[in-house]
Design an enzyme around this catalytic site. Structure first.
Site, PDB file in Angstrom:
ATOM      1  N   LYS A  53       0.851  -1.196   0.000  1.00 62.14           N
ATOM      2  CA  LYS A  53       0.000   0.000   0.000  1.00 62.14           C
ATOM      3  C   LYS A  53       0.887   1.247   0.000  1.00 62.14           C
ATOM      4  O   LYS A  53       0.672   2.181  -0.783  1.00 62.14           O
ATOM      5  CB  LYS A  53      -0.914   0.005   1.230  1.00 62.14           C
ATOM      6  N   GLN A  97      -4.780  -2.339   9.999  1.00 65.04           N
ATOM      7  CA  GLN A  97      -4.718  -3.609   9.280  1.00 65.04           C
ATOM      8  C   GLN A  97      -5.329  -4.731  10.128  1.00 65.04           C
ATOM      9  O   GLN A  97      -4.996  -4.899  11.297  1.00 65.04           O
ATOM     10  CB  GLN A  97      -3.257  -3.931   8.915  1.00 65.04           C
ATOM     11  N   ASP A 120     -11.210   2.694   4.891  1.00 66.60           N
ATOM     12  CA  ASP A 120     -11.572   1.276   4.750  1.00 66.60           C
ATOM     13  C   ASP A 120     -13.096   1.091   4.737  1.00 66.60           C
ATOM     14  O   ASP A 120     -13.593   0.031   4.360  1.00 66.60           O
ATOM     15  CB  ASP A 120     -11.024   0.482   5.947  1.00 66.60           C
TER      16      ASP A 120
END
Ligand code: GUN
Length: 293
Positions: A53, A97, A120
């Site tokens: 990322k 994450q 997200d």
């Protein structure tokens, strides 16, 4: 059958061309989209994802900062860090994450993220907007799936769509999105999962299958009808002594086995996985624009 391979890289390149223009426009205003990525512990797969990322952000002239925390970090310290990033105007997006170590309450942590920076789309407020049919940030993997369908003009209207997998990250949101009254929605969606009895009764009727259950090679040619479109979200490691690493990555669908029978299919790797990072960038750019308004 002339099977179309649905290449995430091609879709991603098109999206990045557009994003590059938006990123330049932000730069003219003195803004560089910036992501804070929090990773707890040393899960090698998570580390790999977060590093990839960061690399994509750099290549697209955006910033990111990775916060690597010990696996035994106190929940209150993690909540404190999120609060700090929430209040730091340098960061437009925050990502924690997943999965997190067991001692951390995932719901509590995701709820701490400022919904305006929740790139997200995992905050309950953003999940609620999505369920209402008015999404703010669409979770990156489902968003990537929609973009693949759009790029390749795969019509979902009135189609029998079987989603396999009920995770909060992929299965639940994609099932909702594909059933909504939108261009890449209006499907008749059946949500199957690991406890579904006689899975092939459902998959055999599907015009489109989205496989996101995390079981390597679950779907084979005997479980599908001719001409189905398949989006394979699975990223599974299986032993392979012929590889230097001792494993290879495969999807939830037995690609070689179904290839002759399908209209189109995403490969693993090279399909949905590539899209997830691109849509994270897209959501972060969107967050940056929203935050200057
Ligand atoms: N773990 C697996 N997929 C994802 C994702 O899309 N976002 C985050 N934060 N964690 C993940």
């Amino acid at each position: 059958m002339d099977t179309v391979i649905l290449k995430g890289k091609d879709v991603s390149s098109r999206i990045k061309e557009n994003l590059a223009i938006q990123i330049s426009n932000l730069k003219l205003k003195g803004i560089i989209p910036c992501l804070a990525a929090i990773i707890v512990g040393k899960n090698p797969a998570s580390k790999l994802y977060v590093n990839s990322k960061a690399k994509t952000f750099k290549n697209m002239n955006c910033d990111s900062e990775i916060f690597t925390l010990d696996s035994d970090i106190d929940e209150k310290d993690l909540l404190f860090l999120i609060e700090k990033i929430n209040n730091d105007t340098k960061f437009h997006g925050i990502l924690v994450q997943l999965p997190l170590p067991k001692h951390l309450n995932e719901e509590k942590i995701l709820e701490k993220i400022n919904p305006e920076k929740d790139v997200d789309g995992f905050h309950p407020k953003n999940k609620g907007y999505l369920m209402q049919g008015n999404p703010s940030f669409i979770p990156c993997t489902p968003y990537g799936c929609l973009k693949i369908l759009e790029y390749y003009n795969i019509d979902t209207n009135g189609k029998n769509i079987v989603v396999i997998g009920r995770s909060n990250i992929v299965g639940k949101p994609i099932a909702s999105l594909l059933s909504q009254n939108t261009k890449y929605g209006n499907g008749t969606v059946t949500l199957c999962h690991s406890r579904t009895k006689n899975l092939s009764d459902f998959t055999k009727k599907a015009d489109i299958i989205v496989a996101a259950v995390g079981i390597p090679h679950l779907i084979n040619k005997d479980m599908i009808k001719d001409g189905v479109h398949i989006i394979d979200v699975g990223i599974n490691r299986i032993d392979d002594k012929s590889k230097d690493k001792g494993y290879r990555v495969v999807g939830d669908v037995d690609f070689d086995n179904v290839l002759e029978k399908v209209s189109s299919i995403t490969p693993v790797p090279g399909g949905v996985g590539v899209m997830t990072v691109t849509m994270l960038l897209s959501n972060t750019v969107k967050a940056a624009f929203n935050q200057i308004k």
